[in-house]
Design an enzyme around this catalytic site. Structure first.
Site, short mmCIF file in Angstrom:
data_model
loop_
_atom_site.label_atom_id
_atom_site.label_comp_id
_atom_site.label_asym_id
_atom_site.label_seq_id
_atom_site.Cartn_x
_atom_site.Cartn_y
_atom_site.Cartn_z
CE LYS A 91 14.34 82.65 126.53
NZ LYS A 91 13.56 82.04 127.60
CE LYS A 166 14.65 75.37 127.40
NZ LYS A 166 13.96 76.69 127.26
#
Length: 224
Positions: A91, A166
């Site tokens: 990811k 983030k």
């Protein structure tokens, strides 16, 4: 939403979550049966309810096999990546490329518009040429080019700029720990951090197009 009657029965209970962690710190989670993350192929809770998420799973392969049917209730694609932590690694890589691709698409569309090209025509040309990517053909950042995407709704919904910043921070952390050069990933991280500070934190990450347009207006205002 998934109804109780639709959830497949499994012999054992699974400890399962989709939260991010630093890839280099996952050794403390080795006892977890299944650990997975979903990628931004289609965004948000709506995608889960439509079973269109992509899950990248790390864990013991036998437990993954037992849990696979459960994961398909929310995901169109379920991919086994290896030991615990490899789902997060996949990811991180995907979202770093996604951010870089979105910034590149926004820059390209903005340049074409400044050169007098119609944005819909430019998008059509890009999407039949070698420059085509997910950000250009499925999630175009220019308002009015596509329907059903955040750029057509004042960049509301979708995947927030704060979340992208983030994720890029996690990519930077892992790149530093593995001594991997990621110059474009680093620049993308800086851009999204600046966007968060400039009022784009709650907008979709494709609002980088609007951010770039804002930057080109600032020198003109200073000149006045």
């Amino acid at each position: 939403m998934i109804r109780e009657t639709e959830v497949p029965k499994v012999k054992n209970k699974f400890h399962y979550w989709t939260a991010f962690m630093f890839y280099t710190d996952v050794s403390v989670y080795r006892s977890t049966l299944v650990c997975s993350d979903h990628v931004l192929s289609v965004v948000g809770v709506g995608a889960a309810s439509l079973a269109k998420l992509t899950f990248m799973v790390g864990g013991v392969e036998e437990e993954y096999t037992a849990a696979q049917e459960l994961l398909t209730c929310m995901g169109a694609n379920v991919v086994y990546c290896g030991q615990v932590g490899t789902g997060q690694a996949a990811k991180i890589c995907n979202n770093m490329l996604l951010a870089i691709g979105m910034i590149g698409t926004a820059e390209t569309m903005n340049l074409g518009i400044r050169l007098g090209l119609d944005p819909k025509l430019l998008a059509q040309i890009l999407n039949m040429s070698s420059g085509r990517c997910w950000s250009s053909d499925s999630y175009n950042p220019v308002p009015g080019v596509m329907e059903g995407v955040p750029s057509g709704n004042n960049y509301q919904g979708g995947f927030g700029t704060t979340l992208m910043a983030k994720d890029l921070g996690l990519a930077q952390h892992t790149a530093t720990n593995t001594k991997t050069p990621v110059p474009l990933g680093s620049l993308a991280h800086q851009i999204y951090r600046v966007m968060c500070a400039r009022g784009y934190a709650n907008k979709d990450f494709s609002s980088v197009f609007q951010f770039l347009r804002e930057q080109e207006e600032e020198p003109e205002k200073k000149g006045d």
